[in-house]
Design a protein around this motif. Structure first.
Motif, PDB file in Angstrom:
ATOM      1  N   GLY A  34       8.286   4.997  15.364  1.00  0.00           N
ATOM      2  CA  GLY A  34       7.862   3.888  16.202  1.00  0.00           C
ATOM      3  C   GLY A  34       6.665   3.150  15.631  1.00  0.00           C
ATOM      4  N   ALA A  35       5.709   3.888  15.063  1.00  0.00           N
ATOM      5  CA  ALA A  35       4.532   3.248  14.478  1.00  0.00           C
ATOM      6  C   ALA A  35       4.914   2.389  13.280  1.00  0.00           C
ATOM      7  CB  ALA A  35       3.514   4.311  14.059  1.00  0.00           C
ATOM      8  N   THR A  36       5.830   2.882  12.465  1.00  0.00           N
ATOM      9  CA  THR A  36       6.287   2.102  11.316  1.00  0.00           C
ATOM     10  C   THR A  36       6.965   0.813  11.769  1.00  0.00           C
ATOM     11  OG1 THR A  36       6.631   4.147  10.056  1.00  0.00           O
ATOM     12  CG2 THR A  36       7.723   2.155   9.243  1.00  0.00           C
ATOM     13  N   ALA A  37       7.839   0.925  12.770  1.00  0.00           N
ATOM     14  CA  ALA A  37       8.519  -0.267  13.297  1.00  0.00           C
ATOM     15  C   ALA A  37       7.516  -1.229  13.932  1.00  0.00           C
ATOM     16  CB  ALA A  37       9.568   0.152  14.322  1.00  0.00           C
ATOM     17  N   PHE A  38       6.514  -0.694  14.637  1.00  0.00           N
ATOM     18  CA  PHE A  38       5.515  -1.530  15.284  1.00  0.00           C
ATOM     19  C   PHE A  38       4.783  -2.395  14.263  1.00  0.00           C
ATOM     20  CE2 PHE A  38       1.771  -2.620  17.736  1.00  0.00           C
ATOM     21  CZ  PHE A  38       2.218  -2.640  19.045  1.00  0.00           C
ATOM     22  N   GLY A  39       4.436  -1.783  13.142  1.00  0.00           N
ATOM     23  CA  GLY A  39       3.753  -2.551  12.100  1.00  0.00           C
ATOM     24  C   GLY A  39       4.642  -3.615  11.493  1.00  0.00           C
ATOM     25  N   ALA A  40       5.888  -3.259  11.223  1.00  0.00           N
ATOM     26  CA  ALA A  40       6.811  -4.221  10.604  1.00  0.00           C
ATOM     27  C   ALA A  40       7.088  -5.400  11.530  1.00  0.00           C
ATOM     28  CB  ALA A  40       8.117  -3.513  10.231  1.00  0.00           C
ATOM     29  N   ILE A  41       7.282  -5.126  12.820  1.00  0.00           N
ATOM     30  CA  ILE A  41       7.588  -6.204  13.765  1.00  0.00           C
ATOM     31  C   ILE A  41       6.360  -7.071  14.020  1.00  0.00           C
ATOM     32  CG2 ILE A  41       8.390  -6.694  16.113  1.00  0.00           C
ATOM     33  CD1 ILE A  41       9.934  -4.012  15.940  1.00  0.00           C
ATOM     34  N   SER A  42       5.170  -6.521  13.825  1.00  0.00           N
ATOM     35  CA  SER A  42       3.955  -7.321  13.969  1.00  0.00           C
ATOM     36  C   SER A  42       3.951  -8.494  12.994  1.00  0.00           C
ATOM     37  CB  SER A  42       2.715  -6.450  13.746  1.00  0.00           C
ATOM     38  OG  SER A  42       2.590  -5.469  14.753  1.00  0.00           O
ATOM     39  N   ILE A  43       4.571  -8.295  11.829  1.00  0.00           N
ATOM     40  CA  ILE A  43       4.668  -9.376  10.844  1.00  0.00           C
ATOM     41  C   ILE A  43       5.513 -10.513  11.399  1.00  0.00           C
ATOM     42  CG2 ILE A  43       5.443  -9.982   8.521  1.00  0.00           C
ATOM     43  CD1 ILE A  43       4.931  -7.075   7.699  1.00  0.00           C
ATOM     44  N   LEU A  44       6.608 -10.163  12.077  1.00  0.00           N
ATOM     45  CA  LEU A  44       7.456 -11.186  12.693  1.00  0.00           C
ATOM     46  C   LEU A  44       6.689 -11.958  13.764  1.00  0.00           C
ATOM     47  CD1 LEU A  44      10.263 -12.482  12.957  1.00  0.00           C
ATOM     48  CD2 LEU A  44      10.864 -10.654  14.564  1.00  0.00           C
ATOM     49  N   ASN A  45       5.865 -11.257  14.543  1.00  0.00           N
ATOM     50  CA  ASN A  45       5.026 -11.935  15.535  1.00  0.00           C
ATOM     51  C   ASN A  45       4.067 -12.905  14.866  1.00  0.00           C
ATOM     52  OD1 ASN A  45       4.908 -10.604  18.612  1.00  0.00           O
ATOM     53  ND2 ASN A  45       5.862  -9.282  17.089  1.00  0.00           N
ATOM     54  N   ALA A  46       3.486 -12.483  13.769  1.00  0.00           N
ATOM     55  CA  ALA A  46       2.470 -13.293  13.098  1.00  0.00           C
ATOM     56  C   ALA A  46       3.046 -14.595  12.547  1.00  0.00           C
ATOM     57  CB  ALA A  46       1.826 -12.489  11.966  1.00  0.00           C
ATOM     58  N   TYR A  47       4.295 -14.563  12.113  1.00  0.00           N
ATOM     59  CA  TYR A  47       4.878 -15.740  11.460  1.00  0.00           C
ATOM     60  C   TYR A  47       5.929 -16.437  12.326  1.00  0.00           C
ATOM     61  CZ  TYR A  47       2.450 -14.251   7.263  1.00  0.00           C
ATOM     62  OH  TYR A  47       1.469 -13.898   6.363  1.00  0.00           O
TER      63      TYR A  47
ATOM     64  N   ILE B  52      -3.505  -7.286  11.912  1.00  0.00           N
ATOM     65  CA  ILE B  52      -4.470  -6.186  11.906  1.00  0.00           C
ATOM     66  C   ILE B  52      -3.803  -4.872  12.312  1.00  0.00           C
ATOM     67  CG2 ILE B  52      -6.458  -7.673  12.327  1.00  0.00           C
ATOM     68  CD1 ILE B  52      -6.356  -6.918  15.236  1.00  0.00           C
ATOM     69  N   ASN B  53      -2.581  -4.936  12.850  1.00  0.00           N
ATOM     70  CA  ASN B  53      -1.851  -3.704  13.162  1.00  0.00           C
ATOM     71  C   ASN B  53      -1.459  -2.933  11.904  1.00  0.00           C
ATOM     72  OD1 ASN B  53      -1.890  -4.310  15.910  1.00  0.00           O
ATOM     73  ND2 ASN B  53       0.071  -5.366  15.847  1.00  0.00           N
ATOM     74  N   LEU B  54      -1.288  -3.644  10.796  1.00  0.00           N
ATOM     75  CA  LEU B  54      -0.711  -3.011   9.603  1.00  0.00           C
ATOM     76  C   LEU B  54      -1.573  -1.895   9.018  1.00  0.00           C
ATOM     77  CD1 LEU B  54       0.840  -6.140   7.849  1.00  0.00           C
ATOM     78  CD2 LEU B  54       1.923  -4.503   9.384  1.00  0.00           C
ATOM     79  N   PRO B  55      -2.878  -2.098   8.771  1.00  0.00           N
ATOM     80  CA  PRO B  55      -3.663  -0.986   8.215  1.00  0.00           C
ATOM     81  C   PRO B  55      -3.759   0.207   9.162  1.00  0.00           C
ATOM     82  CG  PRO B  55      -5.085  -2.843   8.794  1.00  0.00           C
ATOM     83  CD  PRO B  55      -3.680  -3.338   8.851  1.00  0.00           C
ATOM     84  N   VAL B  56      -3.846  -0.047  10.473  1.00  0.00           N
ATOM     85  CA  VAL B  56      -3.900   1.065  11.433  1.00  0.00           C
ATOM     86  C   VAL B  56      -2.601   1.851  11.384  1.00  0.00           C
ATOM     87  CG1 VAL B  56      -4.203   1.685  13.855  1.00  0.00           C
ATOM     88  CG2 VAL B  56      -5.478  -0.250  12.906  1.00  0.00           C
ATOM     89  N   MET B  57      -1.482   1.131  11.347  1.00  0.00           N
ATOM     90  CA  MET B  57      -0.188   1.789  11.269  1.00  0.00           C
ATOM     91  C   MET B  57      -0.056   2.615  10.002  1.00  0.00           C
ATOM     92  SD  MET B  57       2.881   1.433   9.454  1.00  0.00           S
ATOM     93  CE  MET B  57       2.841  -0.276   8.929  1.00  0.00           C
ATOM     94  N   ALA B  58      -0.520   2.076   8.891  1.00  0.00           N
ATOM     95  CA  ALA B  58      -0.403   2.790   7.626  1.00  0.00           C
ATOM     96  C   ALA B  58      -1.178   4.105   7.647  1.00  0.00           C
ATOM     97  CB  ALA B  58      -0.895   1.895   6.484  1.00  0.00           C
TER      98      ALA B  58
END
Length: 508
Positions: free
Chosen positions: A93-106, A182-188
């Motif tokens: 779920g955390a991995t998906a959350f980070g990836a989908i955050s990119i879709l939100n951003a763009y 900013i979700n991406l580094p936390v997710m990683a």
């Protein structure tokens, strides 16, 4: 307290897993991820409104579709974690959350933004139940578990402070989409460290994951919340009534099915425990009373009082400070006094603070706002921490995921209903303002649209439009604060009676 659903066992009380505090540090990263994402949206709303030009209804959907989807899936995802492993579902779920955050951003259109927020809800539904369930299985000593739950809640509150401040900084230097990245580094960090530190846990005899129950839960929750939202915005229509009946029927069918399945998605016997039911209801009504106001507060600070995004984020800091402090001592306070006094007292304090906000206007000074936010955060910190502890200690650890999901469902359902009902109150009052001659109809959709419209008008008309729009917005916000105060005070009274005799477990 000792649950009526299982015997208290000395072994569980004294077993202390090595490395549990390091594992907790990973779990709070997941909480931080969700909390930061939830808070930055409010700050970014004026910029999203300016760039994507959503209608007022679309703007509300951007704000609450995440809660709609997550409310519909939390029980299913919590039960899935009990079956396939809470660590596994958390990391996926955390991995998906980070990836989908990119879709939100763009996102480039309101429709795409709504879709991206819905997908984020699917991913988010895996995170919160898994973190609480893992805490239940990591910490068997009741006093340690209370502290761990307090840290969990304090981190969520810290996220609500970090989110606006970090989001405000990013909004002043970059485009609005950066607040989602900013979700991406936390997710990683969460995924890489969690692989090594988190122990796996699941129900040893889970039974099958009933897809029919999953579908009924999702349809029922989304339909019911959608119907409430539409009724609050446009009144009760034939379509709204039909959707409400569909949702109610699906949820009734869901409950009946759970009572007949040998291994249900959600064990309905959990609700026979009065403490469990009272804690869930208190969470739902508290968030309902708070969420609509919180959603519009950032717009008030920026679009009415003219604060910069970073300044607006800092202005909301007292709420998080109060919640962090209260969360860390809530368990100790509940053992020294009582569960009901801490929960009811906290909710009453929030209600009084919201009542104080009914007198705000366009020029209200920060001392009143800051003091009210501090009291709101402190009261909520006491209440939410203790109710979470009551919920976790009421169930066998094998069902921790399902119980945590019920708790989070109440939270998200309350948030969706709060934004729908209280948000619709603000929007309804706002839309009736009378602007100067020649005011476009689009200016009545949202305050952000009015600000954008005013920028292209002659100075005299621009000032008249902004004055009328801001005054109407503040009137709606004051009315929503009053409704929220009434809900919180009523919930405080109900909690006092429903939590009578409830106590937190003591260490063996």
């Amino acid at each position: 307290m000792t649950s009526t659903l299982r015997p208290a066992t000395t072994t569980e009380a004294v077993t202390k897993r090595p490395g549990r505090w390091l594992a907790l540090s990973v779990l709070v990263l997941a909480v931080l991820l969700v909390a930061v994402d939830a808070t930055v949206l409010g700050l970014a709303t004026p910029y999203i409104s300016e760039d994507l030009k959503p209608s007022g209804t679309q703007l509300l959907w951007i704000g609450d579709v995440y809660s709609f989807v997550i409310a519909g899936l939390l029980v299913s995802m919590g039960s899935l974690g009990d079956r396939i492993g809470r660590k596994r579902i958390l990391l996926v779920g955390a991995t998906a959350f980070g990836a989908i955050s990119i879709l939100n951003a763009y996102a480039t259109t309101p429709e795409l933004m709504i879709f991206a927020r819905a997908l984020l809800g699917v991913a988010g539904a895996t995170l919160m139940p898994a973190t609480l369930a893992l805490i239940r299985n990591l910490f068997h000593d009741p006093r340690e578990r209370s502290l761990a739950v307090g840290i969990w809640g304090a981190t969520a509150s810290a996220g609500t402070a970090i989110g606006p401040i970090m989001g405000g900084f990013l909004l002043e230097h970059f485009w609005w989409g950066s607040v989602f990245l900013i979700n991406l580094p936390v997710m990683a960090v969460l995924v890489l460290v969690g692989i090594k530190l988190l122990p796996e846990s699941k129900n040893p005899n889970p039974g099958p994951w009933d897809m029919a129950s999953v579908a009924l839960s999702l349809v029922g929750m989304i339909a019911l919340v959608y119907a409430v939202k539409e009724a609050a915005s446009h009144g009760i229509t034939g379509e709204t009534a039909a959707v409400a009946l569909l949702g109610a029927a699906a949820l009734c069918w869901f409950v009946r099915r759970q009572l007949t399945l040998p291994t249900p998605l959600l064990d309905m016997r959990l609700f026979r425990n009065r403490g469990f039911s009272a804690a869930v209801l208190a969470d739902l009504l508290t968030i309902l009373g708070l969420s609509g106001l919180v959603f519009f507060l950032s717009q008030y600070l920026q679009l009415v009082q003219g604060r910069r995004p970073l300044e607006a984020g800092l202005a909301e800091l007292p709420a998080a400070v109060g919640a962090v402090a209260a969360g860390l001592i809530a368990g100790r306070a509940a053992r020294r006094f009582s569960v009901r006094s801490v929960v009811s007292g906290g909710l009453a304090a929030v209600g009084i603070a919201l009542a104080a906000l009914t007198v705000i206007d366009e020029t209200t000074g920060y001392p009143l706002l800051g003091a009210a936010l501090l009291v709101v955060g402190t009261g909520a910190g006491f209440s939410f921490t203790v109710t979470a502890d009551v919920i976790l200690s009421s169930v066998p650890k094998e069902q921790a995921g399902s119980a945590s999901a019920v708790s989070e469902t109440a939270y998200e359902l309350g948030a969706a209903l709060g934004i729908a009902v209280l948000g619709s109150i603000v929007t309804g009052v706002y839309r009736d303002f009378t602007g100067p001659a020649g005011t476009p109809e689009g200016a009545h959709e949202s305050l952000g649209a009015a600000v954008e419209t005013a920028a292209g008008m002659p100075q005299q008309q621009s000032e008249a439009l902004l004055d009328a729009a801001r005054q109407a917005f503040v009137e709606g916000l004051s009315l929503a604060a009053g409704v929220g105060a009434a809900v919180l005070l009523a919930t405080a009274a109900a909690a006092w009676f429903m939590l009578k005799g409830q106590n937190l477990e003591s260490a063996a």
